[in-house]
Scaffold this motif. Sequence first.
Motif, PDB file in Angstrom:
ATOM      1  N   PRO A   1      -4.752  -4.084  -2.782  1.00  0.00           N
ATOM      2  CA  PRO A   1      -4.945  -3.109  -1.699  1.00  0.00           C
ATOM      3  C   PRO A   1      -5.978  -2.033  -2.014  1.00  0.00           C
ATOM      4  O   PRO A   1      -6.770  -1.660  -1.143  1.00  0.00           O
ATOM      5  CB  PRO A   1      -3.556  -2.508  -1.496  1.00  0.00           C
ATOM      6  N   GLU A   2      -5.995  -1.532  -3.221  1.00  0.00           N
ATOM      7  CA  GLU A   2      -6.940  -0.457  -3.552  1.00  0.00           C
ATOM      8  C   GLU A   2      -8.368  -0.971  -3.577  1.00  0.00           C
ATOM      9  O   GLU A   2      -9.285  -0.266  -3.153  1.00  0.00           O
ATOM     10  CB  GLU A   2      -6.562   0.183  -4.886  1.00  0.00           C
ATOM     11  N   ASP A   3      -8.581  -2.176  -4.067  1.00  0.00           N
ATOM     12  CA  ASP A   3      -9.928  -2.747  -4.084  1.00  0.00           C
ATOM     13  C   ASP A   3     -10.459  -2.959  -2.686  1.00  0.00           C
ATOM     14  O   ASP A   3     -11.625  -2.700  -2.409  1.00  0.00           O
ATOM     15  CB  ASP A   3      -9.939  -4.068  -4.864  1.00  0.00           C
ATOM     16  N   VAL A   4      -9.610  -3.422  -1.792  1.00  0.00           N
ATOM     17  CA  VAL A   4     -10.033  -3.622  -0.400  1.00  0.00           C
ATOM     18  C   VAL A   4     -10.388  -2.269   0.232  1.00  0.00           C
ATOM     19  O   VAL A   4     -11.419  -2.129   0.887  1.00  0.00           O
ATOM     20  CB  VAL A   4      -8.946  -4.354   0.435  1.00  0.00           C
ATOM     21  N   ALA A   5      -9.544  -1.273   0.012  1.00  0.00           N
ATOM     22  CA  ALA A   5      -9.808   0.055   0.576  1.00  0.00           C
ATOM     23  C   ALA A   5     -11.117   0.607   0.036  1.00  0.00           C
ATOM     24  O   ALA A   5     -11.913   1.186   0.799  1.00  0.00           O
ATOM     25  CB  ALA A   5      -8.652   0.998   0.243  1.00  0.00           C
ATOM     26  N   ARG A   6     -11.373   0.426  -1.259  1.00  0.00           N
ATOM     27  CA  ARG A   6     -12.630   0.893  -1.849  1.00  0.00           C
ATOM     28  C   ARG A   6     -13.832   0.177  -1.255  1.00  0.00           C
ATOM     29  O   ARG A   6     -14.861   0.776  -0.992  1.00  0.00           O
ATOM     30  CB  ARG A   6     -12.615   0.695  -3.371  1.00  0.00           C
ATOM     31  N   ALA A   7     -13.700  -1.104  -1.014  1.00  0.00           N
ATOM     32  CA  ALA A   7     -14.797  -1.892  -0.457  1.00  0.00           C
ATOM     33  C   ALA A   7     -15.132  -1.463   0.965  1.00  0.00           C
ATOM     34  O   ALA A   7     -16.273  -1.633   1.411  1.00  0.00           O
ATOM     35  CB  ALA A   7     -14.445  -3.379  -0.474  1.00  0.00           C
ATOM     36  N   LEU A   8     -14.174  -0.889   1.662  1.00  0.00           N
ATOM     37  CA  LEU A   8     -14.384  -0.475   3.048  1.00  0.00           C
ATOM     38  C   LEU A   8     -14.955   0.932   3.170  1.00  0.00           C
ATOM     39  O   LEU A   8     -15.301   1.350   4.275  1.00  0.00           O
ATOM     40  CB  LEU A   8     -13.073  -0.563   3.829  1.00  0.00           C
TER      41      LEU A   8
ATOM     42  N   THR B   1       0.814  -1.217   0.000  1.00  0.00           N
ATOM     43  CA  THR B   1       0.000   0.000   0.000  1.00  0.00           C
ATOM     44  C   THR B   1       0.846   1.264   0.000  1.00  0.00           C
ATOM     45  O   THR B   1       0.343   2.335  -0.339  1.00  0.00           O
ATOM     46  CB  THR B   1      -0.910   0.049   1.244  1.00  0.00           C
ATOM     47  N   GLY B   2       2.099   1.145   0.424  1.00  0.00           N
ATOM     48  CA  GLY B   2       2.961   2.312   0.542  1.00  0.00           C
ATOM     49  C   GLY B   2       2.612   3.199   1.728  1.00  0.00           C
ATOM     50  O   GLY B   2       3.043   4.340   1.793  1.00  0.00           O
ATOM     51  N   LEU B   3       1.844   2.672   2.667  1.00  0.00           N
ATOM     52  CA  LEU B   3       1.380   3.460   3.807  1.00  0.00           C
ATOM     53  C   LEU B   3       2.239   3.230   5.041  1.00  0.00           C
ATOM     54  O   LEU B   3       2.869   2.182   5.196  1.00  0.00           O
ATOM     55  CB  LEU B   3      -0.069   3.085   4.142  1.00  0.00           C
ATOM     56  N   SER B   4       2.202   4.199   5.946  1.00  0.00           N
ATOM     57  CA  SER B   4       2.812   4.031   7.263  1.00  0.00           C
ATOM     58  C   SER B   4       1.942   3.059   8.062  1.00  0.00           C
ATOM     59  O   SER B   4       0.807   2.753   7.670  1.00  0.00           O
ATOM     60  CB  SER B   4       2.873   5.370   7.994  1.00  0.00           C
ATOM     61  N   GLN B   5       2.442   2.608   9.187  1.00  0.00           N
ATOM     62  CA  GLN B   5       1.639   1.726  10.038  1.00  0.00           C
ATOM     63  C   GLN B   5       0.356   2.419  10.474  1.00  0.00           C
ATOM     64  O   GLN B   5      -0.710   1.796  10.470  1.00  0.00           O
ATOM     65  CB  GLN B   5       2.434   1.286  11.271  1.00  0.00           C
ATOM     66  N   VAL B   6       0.452   3.690  10.830  1.00  0.00           N
ATOM     67  CA  VAL B   6      -0.726   4.435  11.289  1.00  0.00           C
ATOM     68  C   VAL B   6      -1.768   4.520  10.172  1.00  0.00           C
ATOM     69  O   VAL B   6      -2.946   4.210  10.372  1.00  0.00           O
ATOM     70  CB  VAL B   6      -0.328   5.852  11.773  1.00  0.00           C
TER      71      VAL B   6
END
Length: 95
Positions: free
Chosen positions: A87-94, A44-49
């Motif tokens: 990752p993007e599909d999961v984020a969109r679904a949420l 995802t390229g995201l930090s843990q937070v």
Amino acid sequence: MSERFNATSLPDDDPEGEADVPLTDDEFARGRAAMLARQAREATGLSQVAFAERYNLPLATVRDWEQGRRLPDAGSRAYLQVIRRIPEDVARALT
């Protein structure tokens, strides 16, 4: 001139010979789980937070998984595998 080293020229950092002891099943499982958690977050390229917030996970849990202090259960492992792949599909679904 570069200096060359071989195994016999290195200092003995492990006088007891414990570096060659195989991992226990628990240690191996924790290492694999930590790797899966890190790979999912890195996808995802995201930090843990930011990862914890985006995927509705407690920050302490993400940290514990990545540091091998806790093992994700079967459902969490599956969730991490899906995040790692899409990752993007999961984020969109949420949302």
